[in-house]
Scaffold this motif. Structure first.
Motif, PDB file in Angstrom:
ATOM      1  N   LYS A   1      37.115  51.855  40.719  1.00 18.38           N
ATOM      2  CA  LYS A   1      38.730  51.498  40.519  1.00 18.38           C
ATOM      3  C   LYS A   1      39.511  50.705  40.512  1.00 18.38           C
ATOM      4  N   HIS A   2      40.691  52.036  40.225  1.00 21.29           N
ATOM      5  CA  HIS A   2      41.661  50.095  40.065  1.00 21.29           C
ATOM      6  C   HIS A   2      43.039  50.683  40.448  1.00 21.29           C
ATOM      7  N   GLU A   3      42.751  50.845  42.065  1.00 20.26           N
ATOM      8  CA  GLU A   3      43.957  51.497  42.781  1.00 20.26           C
ATOM      9  C   GLU A   3      44.149  50.170  42.628  1.00 20.26           C
ATOM     10  N   ARG A   4      45.714  49.955  44.056  1.00 19.62           N
ATOM     11  CA  ARG A   4      45.975  48.164  44.490  1.00 19.62           C
ATOM     12  C   ARG A   4      45.860  48.006  45.672  1.00 19.62           C
ATOM     13  N   GLU A   5      45.339  49.284  46.279  1.00 15.17           N
ATOM     14  CA  GLU A   5      44.562  49.079  47.885  1.00 15.17           C
ATOM     15  C   GLU A   5      42.918  48.439  47.865  1.00 15.17           C
ATOM     16  N   VAL A   6      42.458  49.229  46.564  1.00 13.96           N
ATOM     17  CA  VAL A   6      40.954  48.054  46.133  1.00 13.96           C
ATOM     18  C   VAL A   6      41.159  47.751  45.976  1.00 13.96           C
ATOM     19  N   ILE A   7      42.264  46.514  44.990  1.00 11.96           N
ATOM     20  CA  ILE A   7      42.631  45.120  44.477  1.00 11.96           C
ATOM     21  C   ILE A   7      42.445  44.377  45.104  1.00 11.96           C
ATOM     22  N   ASN A   8      43.678  44.808  46.604  1.00  9.54           N
ATOM     23  CA  ASN A   8      44.009  43.559  47.168  1.00  9.54           C
ATOM     24  C   ASN A   8      42.760  43.389  48.065  1.00  9.54           C
ATOM     25  N   SER A   9      41.967  44.754  48.441  1.00 12.95           N
ATOM     26  CA  SER A   9      40.395  44.072  49.247  1.00 12.95           C
ATOM     27  C   SER A   9      40.087  43.405  48.365  1.00 12.95           C
TER      28      SER A   9
ATOM     29  N   THR B   1      37.716  43.283  31.583  1.00 14.82           N
ATOM     30  CA  THR B   1      36.864  42.023  32.694  1.00 14.82           C
ATOM     31  C   THR B   1      37.543  42.519  33.713  1.00 14.82           C
ATOM     32  N   ASP B   2      38.039  43.299  34.326  1.00 10.58           N
ATOM     33  CA  ASP B   2      38.783  43.322  36.117  1.00 10.58           C
ATOM     34  C   ASP B   2      39.271  41.928  36.746  1.00 10.58           C
ATOM     35  N   PHE B   3      37.880  40.911  37.152  1.00 10.29           N
ATOM     36  CA  PHE B   3      37.469  39.836  37.551  1.00 10.29           C
ATOM     37  C   PHE B   3      37.122  38.571  37.137  1.00 10.29           C
ATOM     38  N   MET B   4      36.661  37.219  37.086  1.00  6.09           N
ATOM     39  CA  MET B   4      36.295  36.427  36.967  1.00  6.09           C
ATOM     40  C   MET B   4      36.144  35.586  37.889  1.00  6.09           C
ATOM     41  N   LEU B   5      35.360  35.245  38.463  1.00  2.38           N
ATOM     42  CA  LEU B   5      35.141  34.038  39.863  1.00  2.38           C
ATOM     43  C   LEU B   5      34.046  32.920  39.123  1.00  2.38           C
ATOM     44  N   HIS B   6      34.774  32.128  39.950  1.00  2.00           N
ATOM     45  CA  HIS B   6      34.131  30.470  39.482  1.00  2.00           C
ATOM     46  C   HIS B   6      33.792  30.333  41.037  1.00  2.00           C
ATOM     47  N   VAL B   7      32.585  30.528  40.450  1.00  2.00           N
ATOM     48  CA  VAL B   7      31.345  30.410  41.347  1.00  2.00           C
ATOM     49  C   VAL B   7      30.323  28.546  41.231  1.00  2.00           C
ATOM     50  N   ALA B   8      30.152  27.879  42.518  1.00  7.28           N
ATOM     51  CA  ALA B   8      29.070  27.168  42.974  1.00  7.28           C
ATOM     52  C   ALA B   8      28.251  26.986  43.785  1.00  7.28           C
ATOM     53  N   VAL B   9      27.229  26.698  43.734  1.00  9.11           N
ATOM     54  CA  VAL B   9      25.821  27.604  44.252  1.00  9.11           C
ATOM     55  C   VAL B   9      24.408  26.097  44.536  1.00  9.11           C
ATOM     56  N   CYS B  10      24.259  25.819  44.994  1.00  9.89           N
ATOM     57  CA  CYS B  10      22.908  24.616  45.089  1.00  9.89           C
ATOM     58  C   CYS B  10      22.089  25.126  44.324  1.00  9.89           C
ATOM     59  N   ASN B  11      21.769  26.346  44.166  1.00 13.13           N
ATOM     60  CA  ASN B  11      20.734  26.670  44.088  1.00 13.13           C
ATOM     61  C   ASN B  11      20.534  28.310  43.260  1.00 13.13           C
TER      62      ASN B  11
ATOM     63  N   ILE C   1      40.173  41.018  47.033  1.00 16.74           N
ATOM     64  CA  ILE C   1      40.952  39.699  46.585  1.00 16.74           C
ATOM     65  C   ILE C   1      40.718  39.118  48.281  1.00 16.74           C
ATOM     66  N   LYS C   2      40.770  39.951  49.304  1.00 15.87           N
ATOM     67  CA  LYS C   2      40.630  39.374  50.053  1.00 15.87           C
ATOM     68  C   LYS C   2      39.348  38.952  50.334  1.00 15.87           C
ATOM     69  N   ASN C   3      38.474  40.133  50.787  1.00 16.78           N
ATOM     70  CA  ASN C   3      37.105  40.476  50.696  1.00 16.78           C
ATOM     71  C   ASN C   3      36.569  38.823  49.930  1.00 16.78           C
ATOM     72  N   VAL C   4      36.455  38.583  48.923  1.00 20.29           N
ATOM     73  CA  VAL C   4      36.056  37.635  47.983  1.00 20.29           C
ATOM     74  C   VAL C   4      36.568  36.461  48.438  1.00 20.29           C
TER      75      VAL C   4
END
Length: 154
Positions: A75-83, A104-114, A85-88
């Motif tokens: 879904k590409h509605e503004r409400e979905v996108i804003n939600s 691709t709609d979003f890219m997340l750069h993530v760092a984790v221990c394992n 972003i807020k939750n990520v």
């Protein structure tokens, strides 16, 4: 505001090392400390600095795995996108969030221990969003902040 060569040099020096003192910058540019201070105040006031950050050594903090996660929404509605972003922003391990054009709609750069933390982030956090259509992760072997100023004098 028009930037001259000295302004660009100040921005470039601080982009590479935000801990430089006014005195160190002035010496590097061969200008008076008071002149440098006034230029810094003007550049700050005019919004040329978004923020001053510490670039942390993630390995020292035992974040041994860095990943780029691409996300496609169904879904590409503004409400979905804003939600999204807020939750990520609330998910531990997400360093940067990019809203993209294209497949691709979003890219997340993530760092984790394992790998277990990465699995949990994807399966327990990201799959909560019922509007995500596709998730793909790519491990980062190496990255470097080039920090080259991309503007020319006006």
């Amino acid at each position: 505001m028009k930037l001259d060569q000295k302004d660009i040099q100040i921005l470039s020096l601080l982009q590479k090392n935000a801990r430089l003192s006014n005195k160190e910058i002035a010496a590097e540019l061969e200008i008076a400390a008071s002149t440098c201070h006034e230029r810094l105040k003007r550049l700050t006031r005019d919004g040329f600095f978004k923020s001053f950050n510490a670039n942390l050594n993630l390995n020292k903090l035992e974040f041994n795995i860095e990943v780029m996660i691409s996300i496609q929404l169904n879904k590409h509605e503004r409400e979905v996108i804003n939600s999204f972003i807020k939750n990520v922003r609330k998910i531990n391990g997400v360093i940067k969030l990019y809203h993209m054009a294209g497949k691709t709609d979003f890219m997340l750069h993530v760092a984790v221990c394992n790998s277990n933390e990465l699995r949990s982030l994807i399966l327990d956090e990201l799959t909560k969003f019922n509007y995500i259509g596709h998730i793909e992760s790519s491990m980062i072997y190496f990255h470097d902040d080039i920090n080259q100023l991309l503007i020319k004098p006006q």
